[in-house]
Design a protein around this motif. Structure first.
Motif, PDB file in Angstrom:
ATOM      1  N   UNK A 156     -12.649   2.426  -1.822  1.00 15.36           N
ATOM      2  CA  UNK A 156     -13.325   2.580  -0.541  1.00 15.36           C
ATOM      3  C   UNK A 156     -14.703   3.186  -0.750  1.00 15.36           C
ATOM      4  N   UNK A 157     -15.656   2.798   0.083  1.00 14.67           N
ATOM      5  CA  UNK A 157     -16.989   3.377   0.033  1.00 14.67           C
ATOM      6  C   UNK A 157     -17.859   2.845  -1.086  1.00 14.67           C
ATOM      7  N   UNK A 158     -17.452   1.765  -1.736  1.00 18.45           N
ATOM      8  CA  UNK A 158     -18.260   1.214  -2.831  1.00 18.45           C
ATOM      9  C   UNK A 158     -18.631  -0.235  -2.522  1.00 18.45           C
ATOM     10  N   UNK A 159     -19.227  -0.444  -1.356  1.00 21.11           N
ATOM     11  CA  UNK A 159     -19.615  -1.795  -0.973  1.00 21.11           C
ATOM     12  C   UNK A 159     -18.493  -2.490  -0.237  1.00 21.11           C
ATOM     13  N   UNK A 160     -18.629  -3.798  -0.075  1.00 17.99           N
ATOM     14  CA  UNK A 160     -17.601  -4.585   0.612  1.00 17.99           C
ATOM     15  C   UNK A 160     -16.292  -4.474  -0.159  1.00 17.99           C
ATOM     16  N   UNK A 161     -15.183  -4.197   0.544  1.00 15.90           N
ATOM     17  CA  UNK A 161     -13.902  -4.061  -0.167  1.00 15.90           C
ATOM     18  C   UNK A 161     -13.473  -5.367  -0.819  1.00 15.90           C
ATOM     19  N   UNK A 162     -12.961  -5.239  -2.035  1.00 16.59           N
ATOM     20  CA  UNK A 162     -12.423  -6.386  -2.762  1.00 16.59           C
ATOM     21  C   UNK A 162     -10.956  -6.095  -3.015  1.00 16.59           C
ATOM     22  N   UNK A 163     -10.093  -6.974  -2.506  1.00 18.68           N
ATOM     23  CA  UNK A 163      -8.650  -6.767  -2.643  1.00 18.68           C
ATOM     24  C   UNK A 163      -8.139  -7.542  -3.843  1.00 18.68           C
ATOM     25  N   UNK A 164      -7.376  -6.856  -4.687  1.00 16.81           N
ATOM     26  CA  UNK A 164      -6.739  -7.509  -5.833  1.00 16.81           C
ATOM     27  C   UNK A 164      -5.360  -7.985  -5.442  1.00 16.81           C
ATOM     28  N   UNK A 165      -4.345  -7.250  -5.847  1.00 16.49           N
ATOM     29  CA  UNK A 165      -2.973  -7.621  -5.509  1.00 16.49           C
ATOM     30  C   UNK A 165      -2.703  -7.392  -4.028  1.00 16.49           C
ATOM     31  N   UNK A 166      -1.825  -8.240  -3.447  1.00 18.75           N
ATOM     32  CA  UNK A 166      -1.449  -8.121  -2.038  1.00 18.75           C
ATOM     33  C   UNK A 166       0.049  -8.307  -1.900  1.00 18.75           C
ATOM     34  N   UNK A 167       0.637  -7.526  -1.025  1.00 22.29           N
ATOM     35  CA  UNK A 167       2.041  -7.665  -0.658  1.00 22.29           C
ATOM     36  C   UNK A 167       2.040  -7.919   0.844  1.00 22.29           C
ATOM     37  N   UNK A 168       2.276  -9.158   1.265  1.00 18.18           N
ATOM     38  CA  UNK A 168       2.031  -9.540   2.650  1.00 18.18           C
ATOM     39  C   UNK A 168       3.161 -10.399   3.223  1.00 18.18           C
ATOM     40  N   UNK A 169       3.252 -10.386   4.546  1.00 18.51           N
ATOM     41  CA  UNK A 169       4.213 -11.223   5.259  1.00 18.51           C
ATOM     42  C   UNK A 169       3.428 -12.122   6.209  1.00 18.51           C
ATOM     43  N   UNK A 170       3.759 -13.412   6.205  1.00 20.92           N
ATOM     44  CA  UNK A 170       3.118 -14.352   7.122  1.00 20.92           C
ATOM     45  C   UNK A 170       3.848 -14.219   8.447  1.00 20.92           C
ATOM     46  N   UNK A 171       3.126 -13.820   9.477  1.00 22.32           N
ATOM     47  CA  UNK A 171       3.749 -13.407  10.729  1.00 22.32           C
ATOM     48  C   UNK A 171       4.604 -14.492  11.378  1.00 22.32           C
ATOM     49  N   UNK A 172       4.062 -15.658  11.603  1.00 21.00           N
ATOM     50  CA  UNK A 172       4.767 -16.681  12.393  1.00 21.00           C
ATOM     51  C   UNK A 172       6.026 -17.194  11.698  1.00 21.00           C
ATOM     52  N   UNK A 173       5.976 -17.380  10.382  1.00 24.32           N
ATOM     53  CA  UNK A 173       7.126 -17.929   9.662  1.00 24.32           C
ATOM     54  C   UNK A 173       8.040 -16.857   9.074  1.00 24.32           C
ATOM     55  N   UNK A 174       7.545 -15.605   8.978  1.00 21.64           N
ATOM     56  CA  UNK A 174       8.364 -14.544   8.401  1.00 21.64           C
ATOM     57  C   UNK A 174       8.520 -14.672   6.901  1.00 21.64           C
ATOM     58  N   UNK A 175       7.552 -15.315   6.233  1.00 22.05           N
ATOM     59  CA  UNK A 175       7.623 -15.491   4.781  1.00 22.05           C
ATOM     60  C   UNK A 175       6.948 -14.324   4.075  1.00 22.05           C
ATOM     61  N   UNK A 176       7.574 -13.836   3.018  1.00 21.29           N
ATOM     62  CA  UNK A 176       6.994 -12.771   2.209  1.00 21.29           C
ATOM     63  C   UNK A 176       6.286 -13.375   1.016  1.00 21.29           C
ATOM     64  N   UNK A 177       5.174 -12.735   0.613  1.00 19.98           N
ATOM     65  CA  UNK A 177       4.407 -13.257  -0.507  1.00 19.98           C
ATOM     66  C   UNK A 177       3.754 -12.112  -1.251  1.00 19.98           C
ATOM     67  N   UNK A 178       3.817 -12.152  -2.568  1.00 16.24           N
ATOM     68  CA  UNK A 178       3.107 -11.210  -3.415  1.00 16.24           C
ATOM     69  C   UNK A 178       2.021 -12.002  -4.115  1.00 16.24           C
ATOM     70  N   UNK A 179       0.781 -11.573  -4.000  1.00 20.24           N
ATOM     71  CA  UNK A 179      -0.354 -12.297  -4.578  1.00 20.24           C
ATOM     72  C   UNK A 179      -0.994 -11.427  -5.649  1.00 20.24           C
ATOM     73  N   UNK A 180      -1.255 -12.013  -6.815  1.00 19.84           N
ATOM     74  CA  UNK A 180      -1.867 -11.252  -7.893  1.00 19.84           C
ATOM     75  C   UNK A 180      -0.806 -10.621  -8.767  1.00 19.84           C
ATOM     76  N   UNK A 181      -1.250  -9.789  -9.692  1.00 18.63           N
ATOM     77  CA  UNK A 181      -0.302  -9.128 -10.581  1.00 18.63           C
ATOM     78  C   UNK A 181       0.508 -10.151 -11.342  1.00 18.63           C
ATOM     79  N   UNK A 182       1.840 -10.071 -11.225  1.00 25.46           N
ATOM     80  CA  UNK A 182       2.688 -11.033 -11.934  1.00 25.46           C
ATOM     81  C   UNK A 182       2.823 -12.338 -11.166  1.00 25.46           C
ATOM     82  N   UNK A 183       2.256 -12.405  -9.948  1.00 25.27           N
ATOM     83  CA  UNK A 183       2.230 -13.649  -9.196  1.00 25.27           C
ATOM     84  C   UNK A 183       3.544 -14.067  -8.580  1.00 25.27           C
ATOM     85  N   UNK A 184       4.538 -13.189  -8.573  1.00 30.96           N
ATOM     86  CA  UNK A 184       5.834 -13.552  -7.997  1.00 30.96           C
ATOM     87  C   UNK A 184       5.738 -13.727  -6.491  1.00 30.96           C
ATOM     88  N   UNK A 185       6.355 -14.747  -5.964  1.00 30.25           N
ATOM     89  CA  UNK A 185       6.441 -14.954  -4.526  1.00 30.25           C
ATOM     90  C   UNK A 185       7.884 -14.723  -4.111  1.00 30.25           C
TER      91      UNK A 185
END
Length: 129
Positions: free
Chosen positions: A29-58
């Motif tokens: 934070x505070x070092x320019x525009x934020x750049x996101x690496x790994x993400x642990x996210x849920x797609x709201x409408x479908x309820x799908x979980x996804x892990x992006x980056x790192x080991x790439x497991x979905x």
């Protein structure tokens, strides 16, 4: 260590293409525009979980679909590296494990699919807070 929780209410006409969860900032934070690496996210409408980056497991797990008007609560336990989810007060359990490092709440909007042929669509979307 420690824990954090945050709540949000889905407002608007659709949750299509909305992803919610946490992401690890590459540049901090505070070092320019934020750049996101790994993400642990849920797609709201479908309820799908996804892990992006790192080991790439979905994850193949589905959770409660998140619809307009729903109340969503994320519960992050930094010590255990887990992220829990509640939709309208109903626990969806621990949706991700092995979350490490400095993460921040994340909301992403991806392009919605094109409307069916023969239907009209606005040139832009109005966002209301």
């Amino acid at each position: 260590g420690g824990s954090a929780a945050w709540d949000l209410t889905m407002k608007g006409v659709t949750t299509e293409g909305v992803w919610l969860g946490v992401g690890r900032l590459v540049n901090g934070l505070g070092s320019g525009a934020p750049v996101v690496g790994e993400k642990w996210i849920v797609e709201a409408k479908q309820g799908k979980l996804k892990m992006v980056g790192g080991d790439g497991n979905t994850e193949l797990v589905l959770v409660e679909r998140i619809q307009p008007g729903d109340r969503v609560r994320f519960e992050l336990d930094v010590t255990k590296g887990t992220l829990g989810l509640r939709v309208n007060g109903q626990s969806q359990g621990t949706i991700f494990r092995s979350i490490g490092g400095d993460v921040v709440p994340l909301v992403e909007f991806s392009d919605a699919p094109p409307p069916p042929s023969g239907s009209s669509s606005p040139k832009h979307r109005d966002r209301k807070s």
